[in-house]
Design a protein around this motif. Structure first.
Motif, PDB file in Angstrom:
ATOM      1  N   UNK A 111      42.728  34.620  34.834  1.00  0.00           N
ATOM      2  CA  UNK A 111      44.059  35.014  34.398  1.00  0.00           C
ATOM      3  C   UNK A 111      44.448  34.412  33.053  1.00  0.00           C
ATOM      4  N   UNK A 112      43.570  33.595  32.473  1.00  0.00           N
ATOM      5  CA  UNK A 112      43.815  33.006  31.163  1.00  0.00           C
ATOM      6  C   UNK A 112      42.863  33.628  30.155  1.00  0.00           C
ATOM      7  N   UNK A 113      43.405  34.162  29.092  1.00  0.00           N
ATOM      8  CA  UNK A 113      42.573  34.785  28.073  1.00  0.00           C
ATOM      9  C   UNK A 113      41.954  33.723  27.175  1.00  0.00           C
ATOM     10  N   UNK A 166      48.404  40.075  33.721  1.00  0.00           N
ATOM     11  CA  UNK A 166      49.586  40.061  34.575  1.00  0.00           C
ATOM     12  C   UNK A 166      49.463  41.147  35.651  1.00  0.00           C
ATOM     13  N   UNK A 167      48.979  42.313  35.269  1.00  0.00           N
ATOM     14  CA  UNK A 167      48.768  43.396  36.229  1.00  0.00           C
ATOM     15  C   UNK A 167      47.656  43.035  37.215  1.00  0.00           C
ATOM     16  N   UNK A 168      46.626  42.347  36.732  1.00  0.00           N
ATOM     17  CA  UNK A 168      45.529  41.938  37.599  1.00  0.00           C
ATOM     18  C   UNK A 168      46.037  41.008  38.701  1.00  0.00           C
ATOM     19  N   UNK A 169      46.896  40.063  38.339  1.00  0.00           N
ATOM     20  CA  UNK A 169      47.451  39.162  39.339  1.00  0.00           C
ATOM     21  C   UNK A 169      48.211  39.913  40.413  1.00  0.00           C
ATOM     22  N   UNK A 170      48.917  40.968  40.018  1.00  0.00           N
ATOM     23  CA  UNK A 170      49.699  41.743  40.991  1.00  0.00           C
ATOM     24  C   UNK A 170      48.797  42.523  41.933  1.00  0.00           C
ATOM     25  N   UNK A 171      47.794  43.216  41.380  1.00  0.00           N
ATOM     26  CA  UNK A 171      46.956  44.059  42.240  1.00  0.00           C
ATOM     27  C   UNK A 171      46.013  43.230  43.110  1.00  0.00           C
ATOM     28  N   UNK A 172      45.663  42.023  42.661  1.00  0.00           N
ATOM     29  CA  UNK A 172      44.822  41.172  43.497  1.00  0.00           C
ATOM     30  C   UNK A 172      45.537  40.783  44.786  1.00  0.00           C
ATOM     31  N   UNK A 173      46.862  40.711  44.733  1.00  0.00           N
ATOM     32  CA  UNK A 173      47.634  40.404  45.932  1.00  0.00           C
ATOM     33  C   UNK A 173      47.566  41.518  46.960  1.00  0.00           C
ATOM     34  N   UNK A 174      47.199  42.722  46.524  1.00  0.00           N
ATOM     35  CA  UNK A 174      47.129  43.863  47.438  1.00  0.00           C
ATOM     36  C   UNK A 174      45.814  43.922  48.206  1.00  0.00           C
ATOM     37  N   UNK A 175      44.841  43.084  47.831  1.00  0.00           N
ATOM     38  CA  UNK A 175      43.552  43.081  48.515  1.00  0.00           C
ATOM     39  C   UNK A 175      43.678  42.242  49.782  1.00  0.00           C
ATOM     40  N   UNK A 176      43.328  42.850  50.900  1.00  0.00           N
ATOM     41  CA  UNK A 176      43.639  42.244  52.208  1.00  0.00           C
ATOM     42  C   UNK A 176      42.875  40.957  52.489  1.00  0.00           C
ATOM     43  N   UNK A 177      41.605  40.900  52.162  1.00  0.00           N
ATOM     44  CA  UNK A 177      40.815  39.705  52.458  1.00  0.00           C
ATOM     45  C   UNK A 177      39.677  39.613  51.455  1.00  0.00           C
ATOM     46  N   UNK A 178      39.053  38.441  51.394  1.00  0.00           N
ATOM     47  CA  UNK A 178      37.997  38.207  50.415  1.00  0.00           C
ATOM     48  C   UNK A 178      36.780  37.593  51.098  1.00  0.00           C
ATOM     49  N   UNK A 179      35.653  38.306  51.103  1.00  0.00           N
ATOM     50  CA  UNK A 179      34.405  37.714  51.630  1.00  0.00           C
ATOM     51  C   UNK A 179      34.013  36.499  50.798  1.00  0.00           C
ATOM     52  N   UNK A 217      39.418  46.381  40.132  1.00  0.00           N
ATOM     53  CA  UNK A 217      38.291  46.487  39.199  1.00  0.00           C
ATOM     54  C   UNK A 217      38.663  47.270  37.945  1.00  0.00           C
ATOM     55  N   UNK A 218      39.501  48.279  38.082  1.00  0.00           N
ATOM     56  CA  UNK A 218      39.930  49.034  36.893  1.00  0.00           C
ATOM     57  C   UNK A 218      40.776  48.153  35.974  1.00  0.00           C
ATOM     58  N   UNK A 219      41.583  47.272  36.573  1.00  0.00           N
ATOM     59  CA  UNK A 219      42.401  46.378  35.762  1.00  0.00           C
ATOM     60  C   UNK A 219      41.529  45.304  35.103  1.00  0.00           C
ATOM     61  N   UNK A 220      40.521  44.833  35.839  1.00  0.00           N
ATOM     62  CA  UNK A 220      39.575  43.870  35.262  1.00  0.00           C
ATOM     63  C   UNK A 220      38.892  44.483  34.050  1.00  0.00           C
ATOM     64  N   UNK A 221      38.469  45.736  34.177  1.00  0.00           N
ATOM     65  CA  UNK A 221      37.814  46.429  33.071  1.00  0.00           C
ATOM     66  C   UNK A 221      38.751  46.551  31.873  1.00  0.00           C
ATOM     67  N   UNK A 222      40.018  46.824  32.162  1.00  0.00           N
ATOM     68  CA  UNK A 222      41.003  46.918  31.084  1.00  0.00           C
ATOM     69  C   UNK A 222      41.151  45.577  30.365  1.00  0.00           C
ATOM     70  N   UNK A 223      41.152  44.485  31.136  1.00  0.00           N
ATOM     71  CA  UNK A 223      41.268  43.159  30.536  1.00  0.00           C
ATOM     72  C   UNK A 223      40.017  42.822  29.723  1.00  0.00           C
TER      73      UNK A 223
END
Length: 297
Positions: A116-118, A199-212, A238-244
């Motif tokens: 999350x830090x550029x 900032x968008x990545x932080x928001x959408x990561x919260x929508x992921x239910x669980x992390x292996x 992943x689309x937001x990661x690509x954008x970043x």
């Protein structure tokens, strides 16, 4: 008034205690390095969670660097040698100081590994300076603030506000806060596109239910519907990661942590099609290589 019965500091009396405590705490640090590093990683992830930024995939999840284990021997040795304090006070201040010290290490991990830090011209020297200072300086500084020989107990004659300023706990917490402010301040130095994408990545990561687990390849035991919902949220991330990543390319400052996050997000997808799953594995491996290559530069 100050306590006139307080012992007078002498270097010889102090060193007689400090040297054996330093040796003992150094041995303890060596024996507890794994647990010590795990604690600082836990603090790192907790700090991310507090500010609403899930941090499931960081380098420290599978590669523990030696500086992840907070270098506590100087702090512990010096504090336990503070004979001008009672033993309960020495132990208390050593324990609290250790937690604050781990918090400072967690900030260094965040600067080095958070997606999350550029990456900016200032972030790299900030990170290296903080890591180098973490070896010894912060342990000594915390000792000076919390239990140094100059310390005088605050008596009832002081006002409440002055007592708070002079309190050892307040001092070392302010030290941690000052170091912690580096992270949000450094995040403001990135490009506009890069900051918006993160900032968008932080928001959408919260929508992921669980992390292996990053180091494992096993699927969590959930029903197919839950897995599909989870994969859908991961694909959006992943689309937001690509954008970043593309925003970073514009500024010619690629981010290893972003590639690392991308690799593990891809690797966590569980499609029914075996060929598609194999393609994801290949893509994840490529992203992981790019993460390591980017980080080595």
């Amino acid at each position: 008034m100050a306590d006139t019965n307080q012992p007078t500091f002498t270097l010889r009396r102090f060193l007689v205690r400090a040297i054996p405590f330093a040796v003992a705490s150094g041995i303890l640090w060596k024996l507890t390095a794994t647990q010590n590093a795990a604690f600082t990683v836990w603090i790192t992830k907790t700090l991310h969670t507090i500010v609403g930024r899930p941090a499931p995939y960081l380098y420290c999840d599978e590669t523990t660097l030696f500086w992840h284990a907070t270098m506590f021997p100087p702090l512990v040795a010096l504090t336990l040698s503070a004979y001008w304090l009672s033993w309960p006070q020495r132990v208390l201040r050593a324990c609290v100081g250790y937690v604050v010290y781990c918090g400072i290490t967690a900030i260094a991990i965040t600067l080095n590994e958070s997606p999350y830090l550029q990456q900016t011209p200032l972030l790299t020297p900030l990170t290296s300076t903080l890591v180098n200072a973490n070896y010894l300086m912060f342990g000594v500084v915390i000792w000076v603030l919390a239990a140094g020989p100059w310390y005088q107990a605050v008596t009832s004659g002081h006002g409440r506000a002055r007592a708070m300023v002079q309190g050892w706990l307040t001092r070392i917490c302010l030290l941690w806060l000052a170091v912690a402010l580096i992270a949000p301040l450094s995040s403001l130095l990135g490009t506009r596109n890069g900051m918006v994408a993160r900032a968008e990545l932080g928001r959408v990561m919260n929508d992921i239910a669980f992390f292996p687990q990053p180091s494992g390849d096993e699927s969590l035991l959930v029903d197919r519907t839950a897995q599909l919902q989870r994969d859908g949220a991961a694909k959006i991330a992943l689309t937001i990661v690509q954008r970043a990543i593309e925003a970073d390319q514009e500024s010619d400052r690629p981010s290893g942590p972003l590639w690392y996050l991308s690799a593990h997000l891809i690797n966590s997808l569980r499609p029914d099609d075996p060929e598609l799953r194999a393609q994801f594995k290949t893509q994840a491996a490529i992203a992981l290589k790019l993460a390591k290559k980017t980080r080595s530069h």
